[in-house]
Scaffold this motif. Sequence first.
Motif, PDB file in Angstrom:
ATOM      1  N   ARG A  23     -16.824  -5.792   0.607  1.00 18.34           N
ATOM      2  CA  ARG A  23     -17.247  -4.522   0.038  1.00 18.34           C
ATOM      3  C   ARG A  23     -18.238  -4.733  -1.100  1.00 18.34           C
ATOM      4  O   ARG A  23     -19.195  -3.986  -1.253  1.00 18.34           O
ATOM      5  N   LEU A  42     -14.013  -8.728  -8.689  1.00 17.67           N
ATOM      6  CA  LEU A  42     -15.054  -9.188  -7.762  1.00 17.67           C
ATOM      7  C   LEU A  42     -16.409  -8.625  -8.128  1.00 17.67           C
ATOM      8  O   LEU A  42     -17.425  -9.302  -8.007  1.00 17.67           O
ATOM      9  N   ILE A  67     -13.258   6.109  -0.555  1.00 15.77           N
ATOM     10  CA  ILE A  67     -12.517   5.574   0.584  1.00 15.77           C
ATOM     11  C   ILE A  67     -12.330   6.690   1.584  1.00 15.77           C
ATOM     12  O   ILE A  67     -11.828   7.763   1.252  1.00 15.77           O
ATOM     13  N   ASN A 102     -11.784   6.436 -15.049  1.00 20.15           N
ATOM     14  CA  ASN A 102     -13.169   6.005 -14.988  1.00 20.15           C
ATOM     15  C   ASN A 102     -14.029   6.710 -16.014  1.00 20.15           C
ATOM     16  O   ASN A 102     -14.875   6.115 -16.671  1.00 20.15           O
ATOM     17  N   LEU A 161      -7.225  -9.481   1.955  1.00 17.33           N
ATOM     18  CA  LEU A 161      -7.634  -8.498   0.948  1.00 17.33           C
ATOM     19  C   LEU A 161      -8.790  -9.050   0.109  1.00 17.33           C
ATOM     20  O   LEU A 161      -9.743  -8.326  -0.201  1.00 17.33           O
ATOM     21  N   PHE A 183     -16.427   0.390   2.502  1.00 10.78           N
ATOM     22  CA  PHE A 183     -15.318  -0.149   3.277  1.00 10.78           C
ATOM     23  C   PHE A 183     -15.419   0.258   4.743  1.00 10.78           C
ATOM     24  O   PHE A 183     -14.688  -0.250   5.573  1.00 10.78           O
ATOM     25  N   VAL A 190      -4.208  -0.993   4.509  1.00  7.54           N
ATOM     26  CA  VAL A 190      -3.050  -0.154   4.166  1.00  7.54           C
ATOM     27  C   VAL A 190      -2.076  -0.109   5.336  1.00  7.54           C
ATOM     28  O   VAL A 190      -0.881  -0.371   5.186  1.00  7.54           O
ATOM     29  N   PHE A 208     -10.294  -0.639   4.220  1.00 11.89           N
ATOM     30  CA  PHE A 208      -9.206  -0.336   3.279  1.00 11.89           C
ATOM     31  C   PHE A 208      -8.043   0.299   4.024  1.00 11.89           C
ATOM     32  O   PHE A 208      -6.886  -0.095   3.853  1.00 11.89           O
ATOM     33  N   PRO A 244       0.804  -1.223   0.000  1.00 11.17           N
ATOM     34  CA  PRO A 244       0.000   0.000   0.000  1.00 11.17           C
ATOM     35  C   PRO A 244       0.843   1.283   0.000  1.00 11.17           C
ATOM     36  O   PRO A 244       2.000   1.275   0.413  1.00 11.17           O
ATOM     37  N   ASN A 291     -10.232   9.098 -11.473  1.00 10.74           N
ATOM     38  CA  ASN A 291     -11.405   9.772 -12.020  1.00 10.74           C
ATOM     39  C   ASN A 291     -11.332   9.872 -13.524  1.00 10.74           C
ATOM     40  O   ASN A 291     -12.300   9.594 -14.230  1.00 10.74           O
ATOM     41  N   LEU A 336      -4.647 -12.943  -6.129  1.00 14.11           N
ATOM     42  CA  LEU A 336      -4.021 -12.338  -4.947  1.00 14.11           C
ATOM     43  C   LEU A 336      -3.022 -13.288  -4.302  1.00 14.11           C
ATOM     44  O   LEU A 336      -1.976 -12.865  -3.806  1.00 14.11           O
ATOM     45  N   LEU A 355     -12.349  -7.197  -0.105  1.00 10.53           N
ATOM     46  CA  LEU A 355     -12.957  -6.821  -1.381  1.00 10.53           C
ATOM     47  C   LEU A 355     -14.327  -7.470  -1.533  1.00 10.53           C
ATOM     48  O   LEU A 355     -15.276  -6.849  -2.009  1.00 10.53           O
ATOM     49  N   TYR A 356     -14.417  -8.728  -1.118  1.00  5.30           N
ATOM     50  CA  TYR A 356     -15.695  -9.418  -1.239  1.00  5.30           C
ATOM     51  C   TYR A 356     -16.744  -8.776  -0.338  1.00  5.30           C
ATOM     52  O   TYR A 356     -17.885  -8.549  -0.752  1.00  5.30           O
ATOM     53  N   TRP A 366     -10.731  10.264   1.379  1.00  3.29           N
ATOM     54  CA  TRP A 366      -9.362  10.102   0.889  1.00  3.29           C
ATOM     55  C   TRP A 366      -9.377   9.928  -0.631  1.00  3.29           C
ATOM     56  O   TRP A 366      -8.814  10.724  -1.363  1.00  3.29           O
ATOM     57  N   VAL A 367     -10.039   8.881  -1.084  1.00  2.00           N
ATOM     58  CA  VAL A 367     -10.112   8.646  -2.518  1.00  2.00           C
ATOM     59  C   VAL A 367     -11.560   8.833  -2.947  1.00  2.00           C
ATOM     60  O   VAL A 367     -12.456   8.244  -2.363  1.00  2.00           O
ATOM     61  N   ASP A 368     -11.729   9.659  -3.929  1.00  4.04           N
ATOM     62  CA  ASP A 368     -13.085   9.919  -4.392  1.00  4.04           C
ATOM     63  C   ASP A 368     -13.136   9.681  -5.886  1.00  4.04           C
ATOM     64  O   ASP A 368     -12.736  10.517  -6.676  1.00  4.04           O
ATOM     65  N   ALA A 369     -13.565   8.497  -6.254  1.00  5.53           N
ATOM     66  CA  ALA A 369     -13.717   8.180  -7.668  1.00  5.53           C
ATOM     67  C   ALA A 369     -15.096   7.566  -7.833  1.00  5.53           C
ATOM     68  O   ALA A 369     -15.666   7.081  -6.855  1.00  5.53           O
ATOM     69  N   PRO A 370     -15.628   7.590  -9.045  1.00  8.94           N
ATOM     70  CA  PRO A 370     -16.961   7.009  -9.214  1.00  8.94           C
ATOM     71  C   PRO A 370     -16.978   5.555  -8.776  1.00  8.94           C
ATOM     72  O   PRO A 370     -16.159   4.764  -9.224  1.00  8.94           O
ATOM     73  N   GLY A 371     -17.876   5.239  -7.878  1.00  6.02           N
ATOM     74  CA  GLY A 371     -17.999   3.869  -7.416  1.00  6.02           C
ATOM     75  C   GLY A 371     -16.954   3.469  -6.406  1.00  6.02           C
ATOM     76  O   GLY A 371     -16.860   2.312  -6.030  1.00  6.02           O
ATOM     77  N   LEU A 372     -16.141   4.394  -5.988  1.00  2.66           N
ATOM     78  CA  LEU A 372     -15.125   4.041  -4.994  1.00  2.66           C
ATOM     79  C   LEU A 372     -14.839   5.239  -4.104  1.00  2.66           C
ATOM     80  O   LEU A 372     -14.111   6.141  -4.487  1.00  2.66           O
TER      81      LEU A 372
END
Lengths: 487, 514
Positions: free
Chosen positions: B184, A406, B73, A480, B177, B190, B137, B133, A390, A477, A418, B181-182, B65-71
């Motif tokens: 989530r 997944l 965190i 995506n 992990l 998360f 980390v 998540f 990480p 972003n 993994l 992921l599963y 922290w992380v801002d993306a479509p569909g994710l």
Amino acid sequence: MPINIDVSSTDYLRFLPETLLTVFGIIVMMVEAALPAASKRTSLGVLSLIGIAAAFAANIAANESSGPAFSNMIMVDGYGTFFRAVVLVVGFLCILASLGYLEREQSQKGEYYALMLFSMVGQCILATSSDLIMVFIGLEISSIATYILAGFLRDDRRNNEAALKYFLLGSFATAFLLYGIAWIYGLIGSTNLIEIRRALDQGTQPGVLAGLAAALMFVGFAFKVSAVPFQMWAPDVYQGAAAPVSAFMSTGPKAAAFAIFFRVFLVSFRPLNARWIWLVWGCALATMIVGNFAALLQTNVKRLLGYSSIAHAGYVLVALTASSQVGVAAAMFYLAAYALMNIGAFAVISHIAQRHEQYVRIEDLAGLGRREPVTAALLAIFVFSLIGIPLTGGFFGKFYIFQAALNSHLIWLTVLGLMNSGIAAYYYLKIIVAIYMQEPGTATAQLPPPSMSLRIAIWASAIGVLFLGIFPGAVLNFANFSAAALR
Amino acid sequence: MNLLLATLLLPLIGFFVLLLTPRDSKAPFGVALLTTLVTFIASLGLIAPAAENGAQFRSAYDALWVDAPGLQIHFHVGVDGLSLWLVLLTTLLLPIAVWVSQTMITERHKSFYAFLLLFEFGIIGVFTALDLFVFYVFWEVALVPMYLMVGGWGGRRSGPAAVKFFVYTFLGSAFMLSAILYLRSQAGTFDYLEIMSRLNAGQFVLSPTQQLWIFLGFFAAFAVKVPIFPFHTWLPNAYTEAATPATFVLAAAMSKMGTYGLIRYCLTLTSAGAHRCASWVVVLAIIGIIYGALIALIQPNIKRLIAYSSVSHLGFVVLGIFSFSHQGADGAVYQMIAHGLSTGALFLLVGYLEQRRGSLEIGDFGGVATPAPGLATAFMIALLAAIGLPLLCNFIGEFLVLQGAALTRFSWAAWAAVGVILSAAYMFWMYQRTFLGKTNERTASFVDLSTRDWVPLLPLIVLMVWLGVYTQSFMPPITSATSHILDQTNMNNQYQVKLVLPAAGKLTELAHAH
């Protein structure tokens, strides 16, 4: 099909990056001829760096007015722009890493830089092509230049071997691809990716034949991305070629090949999804397993990175198996991260290898942590990113790929993938053990300080890797957003 | 300024400052010591809010922290009664580790201090993360510097030992992990608290089979880290080969990561899975208790002996967790702290012995108590604490664990008690051969502990007694946290049963109808 010669100025703008790269490539060659024989050739490298920077700017400008160009032969969209940018960054860093390298090997020649630029032209075309003819042209431009680069150090036998192997197997793969294109044209009467999709959607074509054509093209692409069972050339070529060239070959052409691989299979052949998805599933798993397990046995760092690059291709294929928008975005992110970390690793290796690359075994890295703490720390960052720890780009890419898998209910592929990355830690750690846990050997004892350009290349890669790992948001972003183009 | 955030970030800031200091000077030591001390002081401020109500997460900090479509965190951290003492244990141990590294580490001090600080950042993050998540980390961030510390300093075979340690734990966390992921993909987030509230509200349900697999994924990572028999094979090598300060943090702080994860995540998120697996996990724990003790009995090397005793003692923690009783859970958490103090002190003393003798084979010692009474006394106190003598810290933990285990199934407690007896046997036998008897020519000239040597020991000894005598200072937050966790466990477990039973009822109806 009526030939539609309706070329506007936007068409040229959309093709500007490729044009600029070509122009600069030609200029480099001409300037070299004009330069007196005794003068330094480093300036040619700087000239090509300027060319790449210009192309990068053009790439951004082209994206501002995205759309098709030259009668739908190419398609400038976010997806293409992203891969163009990856290819350009790869080229920029590799040329930076080459400046000092060629000086050391006393092979400072203008062709090298020109070939780099031409190879990038092909890759940029691949990234944006939306017609199988352009795919073929792009692939050939990229490949032919890379074949020569692989054998650039003419007096080196390993270099020659690498070039020949790369050329023979590469042409073989292209033949498969061309055969597949011919089938598609025979079946559908078009080579345009969207047209193919439309025809397949209507379902008037016999699915089996189209499936076979897809399989032929799959073979061609699988060769280019070094997927099992077409991976044999990769370790030999990456080991034999000069380290900066290996860095280039394992990242730029690979990213471009993946770009078009995804585009063809997720746009044109999506209606046949059920036919090829299991093929890709098996191929992804086999690629990860073969790459990782073969790498366990390596003692040569370049060869080890060669096998590791096979394994990483396997991870990207997992994203293709997911065949979703998230999967595409994950693959884009991963290829960008992989490019940075692999170039960084190869660049450090090229430095430690010293003249004629005499020190490329793992034990030659021994004690680097004491001799050059900064270089060692940067190499450690690249290696940890390759492992997938990480806060590095490598981790986030891998994480995103397996999340996409997944989401597409590929539970077994995720678990096995993994596990694979867990096993991979073992061979990467050999490098860390050597640099931090062993006494300096002959190689590191007499290590000259790295050249300025190399230092910049390594630092830039490391910062990029960390940036992608800690602040992945921006790139994610964009990935995506542009992945939506592939439907 | 959020105090938890300060506790978390100070080591990281110290790490970067440290990188700027010159290599061959006192500056790296000064920066490291100052950073860890300030971190400790900052962490003291966490006690008051968390002690108020141990069941809730206090001093929490939540940022996107992380801002993306569909994710999305979130960087979400917080402290409750469970994590409170673990964080404090860590922040207390780290200045001690820095202090002893001054003499016990012989070369490349700067790198070692840097890795210590990075490790502290990682492990505090592990104990306070409230997002799966972020948890993952930190989990790996703590691993990397630990690996470098184990492999970079220490014995000749420390490199392979470190690789084994890394690959084992990394493989384990690959499964974790997958599970994260599963989870989530099922829960849609998360965030641990969000997942829990969605579970409690019935917004999503995990079938017993799903819970089993998620549980096993988490368990793989935690079992390797604790380690639970038979995943312990990396431990003796890593503990023995590493330099003493590395062993110290590895044993005293890092081993708690696994047990913390078990109680925090396995018990709440996958309670049905945990219940289903409890019997064989307990069997493994008991095997670990007895096996670790038996192997420790025959070890000729003091460090290796204590390493195996660690396997044995951590078995108690696992036993307590999987007894699903209040006493067991309280005891498990208490034992984590106690083990950190007593084993930490033992490893420090082992380091002093090694410095003086240059070896750790029991046969090379003898009669050390005569020339070095201070060392012998300190060792005796730590040893008595470790074997669970009343009025010292481990006794409370082990007693509660055994009580909890006995409440659930008496035979568990009976078997585990064998380990207590054995621990007295191997410890005293080792003590007798090392410290008592006749001195040999090498031990006769032993130097006793200097003031500098006593400094790191004293806080540990004081706390060992404090934890053993006045439990009330520490227990209330733990109790409220564990009872909250156990409530969640039972609730989710019963909820699952309720969901499953009607279906089963229908089946019987169908069977009757035919």
